[in-house]
Motif scaffolding. Structure first.
Motif, PDB file in Angstrom:
ATOM      1  N   GLY A  46       0.834  -1.188   0.000  1.00  0.00           N
ATOM      2  CA  GLY A  46       0.000   0.000   0.000  1.00  0.00           C
ATOM      3  C   GLY A  46       0.869   1.237   0.000  1.00  0.00           C
ATOM      4  O   GLY A  46       2.095   1.163   0.181  1.00  0.00           O
ATOM      5  N   PHE A  47       0.245   2.394  -0.198  1.00  0.00           N
ATOM      6  CA  PHE A  47       0.969   3.653  -0.317  1.00  0.00           C
ATOM      7  C   PHE A  47       0.493   4.591   0.783  1.00  0.00           C
ATOM      8  O   PHE A  47      -0.605   5.120   0.733  1.00  0.00           O
ATOM      9  N   GLU A  48       1.328   4.769   1.803  1.00  0.00           N
ATOM     10  CA  GLU A  48       0.918   5.514   2.990  1.00  0.00           C
ATOM     11  C   GLU A  48       1.155   7.015   2.860  1.00  0.00           C
ATOM     12  O   GLU A  48       2.086   7.434   2.171  1.00  0.00           O
ATOM     13  N   PRO A  49       0.286   7.815   3.550  1.00  0.00           N
ATOM     14  CA  PRO A  49      -0.831   7.354   4.376  1.00  0.00           C
ATOM     15  C   PRO A  49      -2.006   6.888   3.530  1.00  0.00           C
ATOM     16  O   PRO A  49      -2.321   7.482   2.505  1.00  0.00           O
TER      17      PRO A  49
ATOM     18  N   ASP B  84       2.379  16.286  -1.422  1.00  0.00           N
ATOM     19  CA  ASP B  84       0.956  16.596  -1.249  1.00  0.00           C
ATOM     20  C   ASP B  84       0.079  15.353  -1.303  1.00  0.00           C
ATOM     21  O   ASP B  84      -1.102  15.418  -1.679  1.00  0.00           O
ATOM     22  N   PHE B  85       0.655  14.207  -0.939  1.00  0.00           N
ATOM     23  CA  PHE B  85      -0.066  12.929  -0.849  1.00  0.00           C
ATOM     24  C   PHE B  85      -0.556  12.418  -2.213  1.00  0.00           C
ATOM     25  O   PHE B  85      -1.420  11.541  -2.268  1.00  0.00           O
ATOM     26  N   GLU B  86      -0.025  12.948  -3.294  1.00  0.00           N
ATOM     27  CA  GLU B  86      -0.377  12.457  -4.625  1.00  0.00           C
ATOM     28  C   GLU B  86       0.355  11.142  -4.872  1.00  0.00           C
ATOM     29  O   GLU B  86       1.259  10.748  -4.128  1.00  0.00           O
ATOM     30  N   LEU B  87      -0.033  10.436  -5.943  1.00  0.00           N
ATOM     31  CA  LEU B  87       0.644   9.192  -6.310  1.00  0.00           C
ATOM     32  C   LEU B  87       0.664   9.085  -7.827  1.00  0.00           C
ATOM     33  O   LEU B  87      -0.359   8.836  -8.455  1.00  0.00           O
TER      34      LEU B  87
END
Length: 371
Positions: free
Chosen positions: A112-115, A139-142
């Protein structure tokens, strides 16, 4: 007095904590991303009638294959899906658990990709699956590059991607999903629990299913359908994947009452989803007002907003709670999360959070200096 540590539980479960968000009776509860709008009265009456009819047959086991429900879910999703492509369970968490039971387990791993959604790691540990994580971009992007690099590094048996992501609300582009699905050797799970709240016209990962038998898309009726208490989740995937889930599910796992209630809600899908536009509007309002106050809200395609710029999240959380407003302290430094509720609930939150606005604090500091 016997404690948990005195019991012969599995070694890999020792020291772990169960999933749990605060459950408190408050006037404004905006902490667990529920749809705070009530079910329309006419829909509720139809659901009650269907459940009442099912009660008359409770002496018999329910349809083990929940055939009618799968037909209704396939019709709702569209994209050329048939009942053979559909699976359902008691909430999307059980759907994900079935996937981990079938494709994970001892000696296998999930990435998974946290958070991200905290239940992923808990479900992995509960099935003896090794849980590994990779970081997100700024900025929590993926993006595709970071996601593919993580898959190639860890070579997981399952990849879990939340679209949009929980707890950040960050949308996930199809380019990233496509890239991961095309390099991963294992099962790729796209969790679209909040998809209905995305901007209109946003493409679903359902469009990528054809030709990708190891890709599955999970959904829930808890959020957009305001059905959290009914516990109905489902997924779409290759029929062979559905066959694999039959190997691990409990017999008759969806009760007759659950099936009846879900069918009632789906029969009124348009009316049930009419509130989504209003919720989306409140989400936009939250982001705009939080930014105006000096906080740092993140891009969101869900029914909640994560925002930074909070000096002491726990203190703010407690202060809001004292005013009867419950939001979520996720343990992310400097951040809090709030669900987009009704207009009145959103107003109550914005009025309360304004006291802690960074701009107000900066102004107060300047006044002290001037004095």
């Amino acid at each position: 007095m016997t404690s948990l540590e005195d019991l012969p539980i599995r070694d890999d479960l020792r020291g772990r904590s169960p999933y749990g968000a605060p459950q408190k009776s408050v006037p404004v509860a905006l902490n667990v991303n529920e749809n705070t709008h009530p079910i329309p009265e006419d829909v509720a009456h139809d659901i009650v009638a269907r459940v009442a009819a099912a009660i008359l047959r409770l002496n018999r086991y329910p349809d083990r294959e929940f055939t009618e429900l799968r037909e209704a879910l396939a019709g709702y999703l569209g994209h050329g899906l048939t009942p053979e492509h559909i699976w359902a369970a008691n909430g999307s968490n059980e759907v994900l658990q079935h996937l981990l039971q079938a494709f994970g387990g001892p000696g296998r791993s999930a990435l998974g990709f946290e958070p991200t959604y905290s239940m992923y790691g808990l479900l992995a540990s509960g099935t003896g699956t090794r849980w590994v994580t990779a970081p997100r971009d700024d900025d929590f992007e993926l993006g595709p590059e970071a996601a593919v690099a993580a898959v190639l590094e860890h070579d997981p048996d399952l990849v879990l991607m939340c679209a949009p992501n929980n707890p950040t609300g960050t949308p996930l582009d199809l380019d990233t999903i496509r890239a991961v699905a095309d390099v991963a050797r294992g099962i790729v799970i796209v969790d679209e629990a909040y998809f209905e709240f995305a901007e209109p016209g946003t493409p679903s990962a359902l469009t990528l299913l054809e030709g990708r038998p190891r890709l599955v898309v999970s959904r829930t009726m808890s959020k957009a359908f305001a059905f959290a208490g009914a516990r109905v989740g489902y997924l779409a995937g290759d029929p062979a994947t559905i066959d694999a889930l039959r190997l691990v599910r409990l017999p008759y796992h969806l009760s007759a009452l659950t099936q009846a209630a879900a069918l009632g809600a789906l029969a009124h899908a348009d009316e049930m989803l009419a509130m989504v536009d209003e919720i989306r509007g409140q989400r936009v309002r939250l982001s705009a007002e939080l930014a105006r106050l000096g906080f740092a809200p993140y891009r969101s395609g869900s029914n909640f907003v994560l925002f930074g710029g909070v000096d002491d999240p726990h203190a703010v959380f407690e202060a809001l709670l004292a005013r009867g407003i419950l939001i979520r302290d996720l343990g992310i430094r400097g951040h809090l999360r709030v669900t987009a509720g009704t207009e009145a609930e959103t107003t109550a939150f914005l009025e309360a959070i304004a006291v802690f606005a960074p701009e107000r604090a900066a102004g107060a500091a300047e006044n002290r200096i001037d004095a």
